[in-house]
Design a protein around this motif. Structure first.
Motif, PDB file in Angstrom:
ATOM      1  N   LEU A   1       0.830  -1.211   0.000  1.00 43.04           N
ATOM      2  CA  LEU A   1       0.000   0.000   0.000  1.00 43.04           C
ATOM      3  C   LEU A   1       0.865   1.262   0.000  1.00 43.04           C
ATOM      4  O   LEU A   1       0.637   2.203   0.754  1.00 43.04           O
ATOM      5  CB  LEU A   1      -0.951  -0.010   1.209  1.00 43.04           C
ATOM      6  N   GLY A   2       1.899   1.225  -0.813  1.00 46.95           N
ATOM      7  CA  GLY A   2       2.761   2.390  -0.962  1.00 46.95           C
ATOM      8  C   GLY A   2       3.868   2.484   0.074  1.00 46.95           C
ATOM      9  O   GLY A   2       4.739   3.341  -0.033  1.00 46.95           O
ATOM     10  N   THR A   3       3.848   1.620   1.083  1.00 47.78           N
ATOM     11  CA  THR A   3       4.905   1.640   2.102  1.00 47.78           C
ATOM     12  C   THR A   3       5.983   0.633   1.713  1.00 47.78           C
ATOM     13  O   THR A   3       5.698  -0.554   1.543  1.00 47.78           O
ATOM     14  CB  THR A   3       4.345   1.259   3.493  1.00 47.78           C
ATOM     15  N   GLU A   4       7.220   1.139   1.580  1.00 46.16           N
ATOM     16  CA  GLU A   4       8.320   0.233   1.233  1.00 46.16           C
ATOM     17  C   GLU A   4       8.800  -0.488   2.482  1.00 46.16           C
ATOM     18  O   GLU A   4       8.976   0.130   3.527  1.00 46.16           O
ATOM     19  CB  GLU A   4       9.467   1.037   0.629  1.00 46.16           C
ATOM     20  N   MET A   5       8.971  -1.782   2.372  1.00 47.24           N
ATOM     21  CA  MET A   5       9.404  -2.589   3.522  1.00 47.24           C
ATOM     22  C   MET A   5      10.581  -3.473   3.118  1.00 47.24           C
ATOM     23  O   MET A   5      10.584  -4.011   2.012  1.00 47.24           O
ATOM     24  CB  MET A   5       8.243  -3.484   3.988  1.00 47.24           C
ATOM     25  N   PRO A   6      11.568  -3.642   4.019  1.00 46.27           N
ATOM     26  CA  PRO A   6      12.707  -4.507   3.690  1.00 46.27           C
ATOM     27  C   PRO A   6      12.325  -5.982   3.701  1.00 46.27           C
ATOM     28  O   PRO A   6      13.043  -6.824   3.167  1.00 46.27           O
ATOM     29  CB  PRO A   6      13.713  -4.195   4.799  1.00 46.27           C
ATOM     30  N   ALA A   7      11.205  -6.289   4.327  1.00 49.15           N
ATOM     31  CA  ALA A   7      10.708  -7.670   4.396  1.00 49.15           C
ATOM     32  C   ALA A   7       9.205  -7.590   4.669  1.00 49.15           C
ATOM     33  O   ALA A   7       8.728  -6.596   5.219  1.00 49.15           O
ATOM     34  CB  ALA A   7      11.412  -8.434   5.515  1.00 49.15           C
ATOM     35  N   PRO A   8       8.473  -8.646   4.316  1.00 48.02           N
ATOM     36  CA  PRO A   8       7.012  -8.578   4.468  1.00 48.02           C
ATOM     37  C   PRO A   8       6.559  -8.826   5.906  1.00 48.02           C
ATOM     38  O   PRO A   8       5.757  -9.713   6.173  1.00 48.02           O
ATOM     39  CB  PRO A   8       6.527  -9.679   3.519  1.00 48.02           C
ATOM     40  N   VAL A   9       7.094  -8.053   6.813  1.00 46.69           N
ATOM     41  CA  VAL A   9       6.806  -8.204   8.245  1.00 46.69           C
ATOM     42  C   VAL A   9       6.576  -6.814   8.829  1.00 46.69           C
ATOM     43  O   VAL A   9       7.366  -5.901   8.586  1.00 46.69           O
ATOM     44  CB  VAL A   9       7.993  -8.874   8.977  1.00 46.69           C
ATOM     45  N   MET A  10       5.498  -6.665   9.583  1.00 49.38           N
ATOM     46  CA  MET A  10       5.197  -5.382  10.224  1.00 49.38           C
ATOM     47  C   MET A  10       4.915  -5.627  11.707  1.00 49.38           C
ATOM     48  O   MET A  10       4.693  -6.754  12.122  1.00 49.38           O
ATOM     49  CB  MET A  10       3.921  -4.764   9.643  1.00 49.38           C
ATOM     50  N   LEU A  11       4.869  -4.531  12.458  1.00 54.55           N
ATOM     51  CA  LEU A  11       4.518  -4.646  13.871  1.00 54.55           C
ATOM     52  C   LEU A  11       3.020  -4.412  14.030  1.00 54.55           C
ATOM     53  O   LEU A  11       2.498  -3.380  13.600  1.00 54.55           O
ATOM     54  CB  LEU A  11       5.307  -3.638  14.716  1.00 54.55           C
ATOM     55  N   ALA A  12       2.336  -5.368  14.633  1.00 53.11           N
ATOM     56  CA  ALA A  12       0.891  -5.243  14.849  1.00 53.11           C
ATOM     57  C   ALA A  12       0.624  -4.155  15.889  1.00 53.11           C
ATOM     58  O   ALA A  12       1.455  -3.903  16.766  1.00 53.11           O
ATOM     59  CB  ALA A  12       0.322  -6.577  15.327  1.00 53.11           C
ATOM     60  N   PRO A  13      -0.555  -3.522  15.805  1.00 51.25           N
ATOM     61  CA  PRO A  13      -0.904  -2.551  16.846  1.00 51.25           C
ATOM     62  C   PRO A  13      -1.153  -3.257  18.166  1.00 51.25           C
ATOM     63  O   PRO A  13      -1.901  -4.230  18.223  1.00 51.25           O
ATOM     64  CB  PRO A  13      -2.203  -1.925  16.315  1.00 51.25           C
ATOM     65  N   VAL A  14      -0.513  -2.781  19.202  1.00 52.49           N
ATOM     66  CA  VAL A  14      -0.695  -3.358  20.538  1.00 52.49           C
ATOM     67  C   VAL A  14      -0.850  -2.200  21.522  1.00 52.49           C
ATOM     68  O   VAL A  14      -0.025  -1.284  21.538  1.00 52.49           O
ATOM     69  CB  VAL A  14       0.516  -4.245  20.906  1.00 52.49           C
ATOM     70  N   GLY A  15      -1.903  -2.242  22.331  1.00 49.37           N
ATOM     71  CA  GLY A  15      -2.197  -1.143  23.247  1.00 49.37           C
ATOM     72  C   GLY A  15      -1.389  -1.211  24.540  1.00 49.37           C
ATOM     73  O   GLY A  15      -0.679  -2.188  24.803  1.00 49.37           O
ATOM     74  N   VAL A  16      -1.478  -0.140  25.300  1.00 45.67           N
ATOM     75  CA  VAL A  16      -0.853   0.027  26.635  1.00 45.67           C
ATOM     76  C   VAL A  16       0.469  -0.717  26.823  1.00 45.67           C
ATOM     77  O   VAL A  16       0.639  -1.506  27.755  1.00 45.67           O
ATOM     78  CB  VAL A  16      -1.830  -0.321  27.785  1.00 45.67           C
ATOM     79  N   GLN A  17       1.430  -0.389  25.996  1.00 43.42           N
ATOM     80  CA  GLN A  17       2.714  -1.107  26.040  1.00 43.42           C
ATOM     81  C   GLN A  17       3.559  -0.754  27.251  1.00 43.42           C
ATOM     82  O   GLN A  17       4.536  -1.430  27.539  1.00 43.42           O
ATOM     83  CB  GLN A  17       3.483  -0.876  24.736  1.00 43.42           C
ATOM     84  N   THR A  18       3.177   0.288  28.002  1.00 43.35           N
ATOM     85  CA  THR A  18       3.945   0.571  29.224  1.00 43.35           C
ATOM     86  C   THR A  18       3.719  -0.527  30.273  1.00 43.35           C
ATOM     87  O   THR A  18       4.475  -0.613  31.232  1.00 43.35           O
ATOM     88  CB  THR A  18       3.586   1.943  29.840  1.00 43.35           C
ATOM     89  N   LEU A  19       2.708  -1.361  30.060  1.00 41.46           N
ATOM     90  CA  LEU A  19       2.566  -2.511  30.953  1.00 41.46           C
ATOM     91  C   LEU A  19       3.777  -3.434  30.831  1.00 41.46           C
ATOM     92  O   LEU A  19       4.176  -4.083  31.783  1.00 41.46           O
ATOM     93  CB  LEU A  19       1.312  -3.317  30.590  1.00 41.46           C
ATOM     94  N   ALA A  20       4.343  -3.474  29.633  1.00 40.50           N
ATOM     95  CA  ALA A  20       5.505  -4.348  29.409  1.00 40.50           C
ATOM     96  C   ALA A  20       6.815  -3.645  29.764  1.00 40.50           C
ATOM     97  O   ALA A  20       7.753  -4.273  30.259  1.00 40.50           O
ATOM     98  CB  ALA A  20       5.538  -4.813  27.953  1.00 40.50           C
ATOM     99  N   HIS A  21       6.894  -2.329  29.480  1.00 39.98           N
ATOM    100  CA  HIS A  21       8.145  -1.589  29.690  1.00 39.98           C
ATOM    101  C   HIS A  21       7.815  -0.105  29.774  1.00 39.98           C
ATOM    102  O   HIS A  21       6.951   0.371  29.028  1.00 39.98           O
ATOM    103  CB  HIS A  21       9.094  -1.854  28.501  1.00 39.98           C
ATOM    104  N   SER A  22       8.546   0.617  30.626  1.00 43.33           N
ATOM    105  CA  SER A  22       8.185   2.030  30.839  1.00 43.33           C
ATOM    106  C   SER A  22       8.256   2.849  29.546  1.00 43.33           C
ATOM    107  O   SER A  22       7.542   3.833  29.399  1.00 43.33           O
ATOM    108  CB  SER A  22       9.088   2.646  31.909  1.00 43.33           C
ATOM    109  N   GLU A  23       9.134   2.475  28.615  1.00 38.45           N
ATOM    110  CA  GLU A  23       9.224   3.252  27.367  1.00 38.45           C
ATOM    111  C   GLU A  23       8.180   2.834  26.331  1.00 38.45           C
ATOM    112  O   GLU A  23       8.050   3.473  25.283  1.00 38.45           O
ATOM    113  CB  GLU A  23      10.632   3.137  26.776  1.00 38.45           C
ATOM    114  N   GLY A  24       7.498   1.750  26.606  1.00 39.64           N
ATOM    115  CA  GLY A  24       6.349   1.315  25.806  1.00 39.64           C
ATOM    116  C   GLY A  24       6.506   1.518  24.304  1.00 39.64           C
ATOM    117  O   GLY A  24       7.500   1.092  23.691  1.00 39.64           O
TER     118      GLY A  24
END
Ligand code: FNR
Length: 372
Positions: free
Chosen positions: A72-95
């Motif tokens: 969709l117009g976004t160039e990627m080095p590989a066909p892998v993306m990061l899924a949306p995940v909420g409230v990531q500060t639960l895992a780490h303060s920098e989330g």
């Protein structure tokens, strides 16, 4: 990649969860790991991958290998993306800031959740000149929706991903048992919310207070009446590509194409929404056959290894989104942990593809696999 010293984190991404369990708080693990209900959908996601086997071919690779793609117009080095995940500060303060930096450092696309701990703008700054998409939970207040979309546009998110499968949060016993009752808002047992403790809070939610913010969230996001008209509304208010996430039937995939979206994510939300739902991988081939020539087909739910990526691509996905594994990396070692997970997945993908006789993921097809 790792020199002569062993890596800090395991390279066996399927087992990162066990490592994360050793360090994360019960609260964090209670939110990140579990699935809806009995966990049947999440188990089915993994079992579906195990039913397919790659058939390696020999002596047909040239020396060059190429995993790059444009989605969709976004160039990627590989066909892998990061899924949306909420409230990531639960895992780490920098989330999300750590996650966005990690994605940019590897050239991968970061997807910012409506439910993120950090703002749309802060994550955009962390993502810098990296590519970023915005995930929308369509709130039941349209002004708020427009405001999210305008902020995302201003912060240079290129694509909006509207999540369809979470118009109410799934029945997640691990959260419910910890007393996280906002999950029940809008549900048939909303009488929980008539408890005096909650009734007063819902009337006036001061957002500086996290508990009150959670209740405000509970007011705004249950949206069981979400419809294709709302997707048309997003289309009107967004200039870039529109993707809908959470498609599991070929009929809905066709409707998505008929309603002018550009792409779909075949996904069951990592098994966190409808317990007993079809494994996302089992839904993929039929959907790809039905709309593959009209829409960009993306996939998530259950991807843990490079071989999993190969299988999803062979069954018709153009790229996959990774969920929990990068969260475990984040929990264990912040930005470096996310980078570790992503590097491992890309390296394993490259090695698996090469070992199976492919110079590019574009050569994969149904013939690349057999059922076990
Ligand atoms: C999610 N997911 C999700 N999806 C979404 O559209 N918006 C969101 O805010 C979230 N939040 C979220 C939190 C956590 C803790 C998890 C584990 C997942 C779903 C996510 O985008 C993706 O669909 C799944 O995680 C994919 O499955 P795996 O890779 O976790 O098996």
């Amino acid at each position: 990649m790792f020199g002569n010293t062993p890596p800090k984190l395991t390279t066996d991404l399927a087992h990162l969860e066990e490592k994360a369990r050793e360090t994360l708080s019960a609260e964090a693990m209670g939110y990140i790991v579990p699935s809806a209900g009995s966990g049947a959908t999440a188990r089915a996601n993994r079992e579906a991958f195990d039913r397919w086997r790659i058939v390696p071919r020999m002596l047909r690779n040239g020396p060059e290998r190429d995993l790059s793609c444009t989605i969709l117009g976004t160039e990627m080095p590989a066909p892998v993306m990061l899924a949306p995940v909420g409230v990531q500060t639960l895992a780490h303060s920098e989330g999300e800031l750590a996650t966005a930096r990690a994605a940019t450092s590897l050239g991968l696309t970061y997807t910012h959740s409506t439910q993120a701990s950090y703002s749309i703008e802060a994550a955009a700054e962390a993502s810098g000149d990296g590519s970023r998409w915005f995930q929308l939970y369509f709130p039941n207040e349209r002004d708020l929706c427009v405001s999210f979309l305008e902020r995302a546009k201003t912060a240079a998110y290129s694509t909006v991903v509207v999540t369809l499968d979470t118009t109410m949060l799934g029945w997640r016993p691990a959260d419910l048992d910890r007393g996280f009752l906002p999950f029940l808002a809008g549900s048939g047992i909303a009488n929980y919310l008539t408890d005096p403790v909650f009734a007063g809070s819902l009337a006036k939610p001061p957002e500086e207070d996290p508990a009150m913010a959670a209740l405000r969230f509970a007011q705004v996001f249950p949206n069981p009446g979400l419809s294709w008209d709302d997707i048309a509304f997003v289309r009107e208010h967004w200039d870039g590509p529109v993707v809908v996430k959470g498609i599991l039937s070929a009929e809905d995939a066709k409707l998505a194409a008929d309603n002018g979206v550009d792409g779909i994510v075949v996904s069951n939300h990592g098994g966190r929404q409808v317990d007993g739902a079809i494994a996302a991988l089992d839904a993929l081939p039929g959907i790809a056959d039905t709309v593959g020539d009209r829409l960009t087909v993306l996939f998530d739910s259950g991807v843990r290894t490079g071989a999993d990526v190969v299988k999803a691509l062979a069954l018709g996905a153009q790229a996959v989104l990774l969920g929990r594994p990068y969260l475990y990396g984040l929990a264990l070692d912040g930005q470096q942990g996310v980078e570790h997970v992503l590097k491992c997945l890309l390296a394993e993908l490259d090695i698996t593809l090469t070992g199976a006789g492919y110079t590019s993921h574009r050569e994969l097809s149904r013939e690349s696999l057999v059922t076990a």
